[in-house]
Motif scaffolding. Structure first.
Motif, PDB file in Angstrom:
ATOM      1  N   PRO A 414       0.880  -1.371   0.035  1.00  0.00           N
ATOM      2  CA  PRO A 414      -0.145   0.004  -0.025  1.00  0.00           C
ATOM      3  C   PRO A 414       0.739   1.338  -0.034  1.00  0.00           C
ATOM      4  O   PRO A 414       1.836   1.169   0.495  1.00  0.00           O
ATOM      5  CB  PRO A 414      -0.795  -0.109   1.353  1.00  0.00           C
ATOM      6  CG  PRO A 414      -0.052  -0.829   2.116  1.00  0.00           C
ATOM      7  CD  PRO A 414       0.616  -2.157   1.220  1.00  0.00           C
ATOM      8  N   ASN A 415       0.270   2.255  -0.349  1.00  0.00           N
ATOM      9  CA  ASN A 415       1.107   3.618  -0.584  1.00  0.00           C
ATOM     10  C   ASN A 415       0.840   4.469   0.754  1.00  0.00           C
ATOM     11  O   ASN A 415       0.383   5.592   0.782  1.00  0.00           O
ATOM     12  CB  ASN A 415       0.684   4.581  -1.747  1.00  0.00           C
ATOM     13  CG  ASN A 415      -0.836   4.819  -1.788  1.00  0.00           C
ATOM     14  OD1 ASN A 415      -1.771   3.991  -1.310  1.00  0.00           O
ATOM     15  ND2 ASN A 415      -1.172   5.963  -2.182  1.00  0.00           N
ATOM     16  N   GLU A 463       4.110   4.614  -9.231  1.00  0.00           N
ATOM     17  CA  GLU A 463       3.596   5.827  -8.630  1.00  0.00           C
ATOM     18  C   GLU A 463       2.137   5.657  -8.679  1.00  0.00           C
ATOM     19  O   GLU A 463       1.337   5.138  -9.578  1.00  0.00           O
ATOM     20  CB  GLU A 463       3.964   6.973  -9.660  1.00  0.00           C
ATOM     21  CG  GLU A 463       3.556   8.215  -8.879  1.00  0.00           C
ATOM     22  CD  GLU A 463       4.265   9.478  -9.745  1.00  0.00           C
ATOM     23  OE1 GLU A 463       3.856  10.761  -9.666  1.00  0.00           O
ATOM     24  OE2 GLU A 463       5.140   9.086 -10.637  1.00  0.00           O
ATOM     25  N   ALA A 464       1.521   6.008  -7.622  1.00  0.00           N
ATOM     26  CA  ALA A 464      -0.042   5.697  -7.287  1.00  0.00           C
ATOM     27  C   ALA A 464      -0.889   6.432  -8.198  1.00  0.00           C
ATOM     28  O   ALA A 464      -1.924   5.520  -8.617  1.00  0.00           O
ATOM     29  CB  ALA A 464      -0.407   5.987  -5.948  1.00  0.00           C
ATOM     30  N   ARG A 465      -0.555   7.627  -8.813  1.00  0.00           N
ATOM     31  CA  ARG A 465      -1.653   8.185  -9.529  1.00  0.00           C
ATOM     32  C   ARG A 465      -1.593   7.870 -11.164  1.00  0.00           C
ATOM     33  O   ARG A 465      -2.680   7.827 -11.701  1.00  0.00           O
ATOM     34  CB  ARG A 465      -1.085   9.744  -9.666  1.00  0.00           C
ATOM     35  CG  ARG A 465       0.040   9.821 -10.285  1.00  0.00           C
ATOM     36  CD  ARG A 465       0.621  11.430 -10.313  1.00  0.00           C
ATOM     37  NE  ARG A 465       1.690  11.751 -11.121  1.00  0.00           N
ATOM     38  CZ  ARG A 465       2.053  12.019 -12.139  1.00  0.00           C
ATOM     39  NH1 ARG A 465       0.890  12.184 -13.171  1.00  0.00           N
ATOM     40  NH2 ARG A 465       2.957  12.378 -12.889  1.00  0.00           N
ATOM     41  N   ASN A 467       0.295   4.526 -11.912  1.00  0.00           N
ATOM     42  CA  ASN A 467       1.014   3.306 -12.226  1.00  0.00           C
ATOM     43  C   ASN A 467       2.401   3.323 -12.768  1.00  0.00           C
ATOM     44  O   ASN A 467       2.944   2.455 -13.384  1.00  0.00           O
ATOM     45  CB  ASN A 467       0.086   2.229 -12.679  1.00  0.00           C
ATOM     46  CG  ASN A 467      -1.101   1.917 -11.610  1.00  0.00           C
ATOM     47  OD1 ASN A 467      -0.892   2.231 -10.481  1.00  0.00           O
ATOM     48  ND2 ASN A 467      -1.925   1.054 -12.193  1.00  0.00           N
ATOM     49  N   ASN A 479       9.407   6.609   1.616  1.00  0.00           N
ATOM     50  CA  ASN A 479       8.210   6.834   0.762  1.00  0.00           C
ATOM     51  C   ASN A 479       7.437   7.899   1.720  1.00  0.00           C
ATOM     52  O   ASN A 479       7.310   7.788   2.666  1.00  0.00           O
ATOM     53  CB  ASN A 479       7.620   5.561   0.983  1.00  0.00           C
ATOM     54  CG  ASN A 479       6.383   5.473  -0.085  1.00  0.00           C
ATOM     55  OD1 ASN A 479       5.735   6.434  -0.655  1.00  0.00           O
ATOM     56  ND2 ASN A 479       5.807   4.339  -0.435  1.00  0.00           N
ATOM     57  N   PHE A 482       2.943   8.608  -1.810  1.00  0.00           N
ATOM     58  CA  PHE A 482       2.566   8.409  -3.102  1.00  0.00           C
ATOM     59  C   PHE A 482       3.020   7.241  -4.013  1.00  0.00           C
ATOM     60  O   PHE A 482       2.812   7.259  -5.188  1.00  0.00           O
ATOM     61  CB  PHE A 482       2.841   9.698  -3.726  1.00  0.00           C
ATOM     62  CG  PHE A 482       2.440  10.908  -2.710  1.00  0.00           C
ATOM     63  CD1 PHE A 482       2.920  11.923  -1.848  1.00  0.00           C
ATOM     64  CD2 PHE A 482       0.656  11.413  -3.235  1.00  0.00           C
ATOM     65  CE1 PHE A 482       2.434  12.924  -1.384  1.00  0.00           C
ATOM     66  CE2 PHE A 482       0.236  12.568  -2.671  1.00  0.00           C
ATOM     67  CZ  PHE A 482       0.989  13.029  -1.572  1.00  0.00           C
ATOM     68  N   HIS A 484       3.835   3.036  -4.285  1.00  0.00           N
ATOM     69  CA  HIS A 484       3.712   1.622  -3.953  1.00  0.00           C
ATOM     70  C   HIS A 484       5.013   0.833  -4.362  1.00  0.00           C
ATOM     71  O   HIS A 484       5.428   0.693  -5.392  1.00  0.00           O
ATOM     72  CB  HIS A 484       2.620   0.946  -4.884  1.00  0.00           C
ATOM     73  CG  HIS A 484       1.208   1.544  -4.729  1.00  0.00           C
ATOM     74  ND1 HIS A 484       0.279   1.084  -3.610  1.00  0.00           N
ATOM     75  CD2 HIS A 484       0.485   2.288  -5.210  1.00  0.00           C
ATOM     76  CE1 HIS A 484      -0.701   1.564  -3.949  1.00  0.00           C
ATOM     77  NE2 HIS A 484      -0.956   2.798  -4.868  1.00  0.00           N
ATOM     78  N   LYS A 615      -7.913  -1.346  -2.523  1.00  0.00           N
ATOM     79  CA  LYS A 615      -7.179  -0.484  -1.614  1.00  0.00           C
ATOM     80  C   LYS A 615      -7.584  -0.904  -0.279  1.00  0.00           C
ATOM     81  O   LYS A 615      -8.349  -1.583   0.084  1.00  0.00           O
ATOM     82  CB  LYS A 615      -8.131   0.979  -1.541  1.00  0.00           C
ATOM     83  CG  LYS A 615      -8.036   1.736  -2.994  1.00  0.00           C
ATOM     84  CD  LYS A 615      -8.771   3.008  -3.182  1.00  0.00           C
ATOM     85  CE  LYS A 615      -8.713   3.793  -4.481  1.00  0.00           C
ATOM     86  NZ  LYS A 615      -9.410   5.067  -4.527  1.00  0.00           N
TER      87      LYS A 615
END
Length: 658
Positions: A414-415, A463-465, A467, A479, A482, A484, A615
């Motif tokens: 998880p981020n 990057e979460a926004r 991938n 980290n 933001f 994973h 999530k």
């Protein structure tokens, strides 16, 4: 992006057949330029070169400058043709020698490829190739440009099993969908919306029934250029097009003279006289670390015929244009061989290696009997030259065995702030793209982003926004929440036993010789001199251990070995078993029986929990239990961060089984 250069002779043939109208791009000041990494023979792709008049503006836009106020123009055989800079001072040069070949010290300045959209056909299994997918934020806009429509003003998003991962249009009505299920497989009713890009080609073996995998064949419009770049030839200066039942579908060349053909018969079956030309991605290989004693598992060894392709796919090159084959006493032994059913033939070796980034030194595989090389396919650590050894040897640490790889397994963390892979469970730079792709990562504009960031996790992450796949060399990076981390699945927990006389692992808690390195590294172990020390020691514990004085990783095959107190046994620890409590008002875990946030996902999944929309839900809820729990109605995994909250009866605490 790495471009593959077409030879000057090939270009002449293309020009004669009016397939290319010169080599310069239409780049003009204000357009985007790109700077290639230095490397031997790394030049701009044909059509992306920048002409003499525009070179200064293009080079300055990517950091180039004039040396002493002078624009350096000349005819050099050892530098790339057209526009380039010298890395020592970023001086701008222009080479008028169209046959110039980069000796590895210069960086070509090229026109940046345009971001074009392609719509693939709707057939079973159709999907965007790796690195050619749009993110969820880009999907609607790109799809609408191609005639896609929104359903009730919105794009449909979901984790369907029958829709490909990423952006697509439903064939019946062009409604835009975005599939979040990385394992989703197109059932045949959806048209993937993909980023257009130049696909790298590989030559498949001339065997009966050999053909490209569905979706990995080239169209006729791309066949000539790709085949020429791989060594194909134009018979009478033209491609041979026909409808043959005894040849593979789509693009191929004839084995006898490498004449390029295109077969319009989609049911054609290769009779063994033709080499299919396919997009990279059919065969995968893995590069093992170069430490003493490494070798492929017998079931994963690559045959001599497949060595060049396999090694080239992971960066290997051909020294003097040939694979090095022989008996090498300091390379892996000949006991490592592929299972006959899984071995890759010599014709396939280039394709196997090319599929994971390998290159051919001087354009050829080296084949022969070498006394100091391993059996099968390998690359030399110093320059990644592709070899195929037919003899017997022991790896002295100078070679990387190239082995057939199974599907890579990875875990996406998880981020959260400060989350990162456990030591020993992070992926290396060469492994990162494949591992991250396996958990939904994509290449942003076809680029693998590598850097040294302080605010991201170390090693491989997305990057979460959007991938986008990244790799950070900063081992101290933290980290910021933001990103994973992409980690190797942690299948075991490790305990480092104190260095005491007679210390050893309990029965059933030993690690195998193959597991020892990863397990020992996770508790601080190191490879002394980059070597894995394996032996038959009488004064050390059996199995996996660290030497107390320097934490060097060892493995003792002597089951009667006894330590005098100078060694730390590395042992398995039993994982805590999870228990799911009933959803009743006030239920909570007993004191000291709570799972931590880091352990919550794995523990909750073991008792039926799931990630809602992918999530992990964390927060402070006064009506839910503290720490790890799942929601009764859908099994969604949560973690409550506030002490003293009270379960209202809709949640099931996940506790350590007592």
């Amino acid at each position: 992006m790495i471009y593959q250069r077409v030879t000057l002779a090939s270009f002449a043939l293309l020009a004669q057949s009016h397939l290319l109208k010169g080599v310069d791009s239409s780049w003009s000041p204000g357009d985007e330029a790109t700077l290639l990494l230095p490397g031997k023979n790394i030049n701009c792709e044909w059509g992306y070169d920048i002409n003499k008049e525009n070179c200064i503006a293009a080079a300055e836009s990517v950091g180039g400058g004039l040396r002493g106020g002078r624009y350096l123009v000349g005819s050099w055989p050892d530098s790339p043709a057209n526009c380039f800079i010298e890395p020592t001072d970023n001086a701008i040069h222009y080479n008028t020698n169209m046959g110039g070949r980069n000796n590895g010290y210069f960086r070509s300045v090229c026109a940046a490829p345009e971001d074009k959209v392609i719509i693939k056909d709707a057939y079973k299994g159709s999907e965007c190739s790796s690195g050619h997918s749009y993110s969820i934020d880009e999907c609607a806009g790109k799809a609408q440009e191609q005639g896609g429509v929104l359903a009730n003003g919105a794009m449909k998003v979901g984790g369907w099993s029958h829709i490909p991962y990423g952006c697509s249009l439903q064939e019946s009505d062009n409604v835009i969908h975005f599939g979040t299920n990385i394992y989703g497989t197109n059932a045949g009713q959806f048209k993937p919306v993909c980023v257009a890009g130049t696909d790298k080609g590989i030559v498949m073996p001339a065997r009966e029934k050999t053909t490209c995998e569905p979706g990995y064949d080239f169209p006729q419009t791309a066949c000539i250029e790709v085949a020429l770049s791989l060594g194909g030839k134009l018979r009478d200066n033209k491609i041979v097009v026909g409808n043959w039942p005894n040849a593979p579908n789509a693009c191929f060349w004839e084995k006898a003279d490498k004449a390029i053909h295109f077969n319009n018969n989609q049911f054609g079956i290769n009779d063994g006289q033709f080499n299919p030309i396919c997009k990279v991605g059919v065969i995968k290989a893995a590069l093992l670390p170069a430490y003493q004693g490494t070798e492929c598992d017998p079931a994963d060894a690559i045959a001599v015929e497949d060595c060049v392709a396999s090694a080239a796919a992971i960066g290997g090159t051909l020294r003097d244009g040939n694979i090095k084959i022989g008996e090498y006493p300091n390379a892996p032994s000949s006991g490592t061989e592929c299972d006959p059913a899984d071995a890759i033939a010599v014709e396939d070796c280039v394709a196997s290696a090319a599929a994971i980034g390998g290159t051919l030194r001087d354009g050829n595989i080296k084949i022969g009997e070498y006394p100091n090389a391993p059996s099968g396919c390998f690359v030399e650590a110093s320059d990644k030259a592709i070899h195929f050894g037919t003899g017997v040897g022991v790896n002295d640490g100078a070679f990387h065995p190239v082995c057939v790889a199974g599907a890579i397994q990875a875990t996406l963390l998880p981020n959260f702030k400060d989350t990162h892979c456990t030591i020993g469970f992070d992926f290396s730079l060469p492994e990162c793209i494949e591992a991250a792709t396996a958990v939904g990562g994509v290449l942003r504009k076809d680029k693998f982003i590598v850097g040294d960031w302080a605010n991201t996790p170390n090693a491989c992450f997305i990057e979460a926004r959007d991938n986008a796949i990244h790799y950070s060399h900063n081992q101290y990076g933290k980290n910021n929440g933001f990103f994973h981390s992409v980690c190797k699945p942690a299948e075991f927990e490790v305990t480092l036993v104190p260095a005491e006389r007679g210390a050893k692992c309990a029965i059933g808690h030993e690690f195998s010789e193959q597991e020892c390195i990863v397990a020992a590294k996770s508790v601080g172990g190191l490879l002394r001199g980059n070597a894995y020390l394996v032996g038959d020691f009488t004064n050390a514990p059996d199995g996996c251990f660290l030497e107390k004085r320097d934490k060097a990783i060892h493995y003792n095959r002597n089951i009667d070995g006894v330590t005098a107190g100078e060694h730390n046994p590395v042992c398995r620890t039993e994982a805590d078993e999870a228990a799911l409590l009933p959803a009743r008002k006030g239920t909570k875990c007993a004191p000291y029986h709570d799972f931590s946030r880091e352990d919550c996902i794995a523990a909750a999944k073991s008792v039926g929990g799931v990630l809602r929309d992918g999530k992990f839900l964390t927060g402070s809820w006064p009506y839910a239990p503290h720490q790890c729990f799942i929601e009764k109605r859908d099994g969604a995994i949560h973690f409550g961060e506030t002490i003293g909250t009270v379960n209202n009866g809709n949640y099931q605490p996940v506790c350590i089984y007592a």
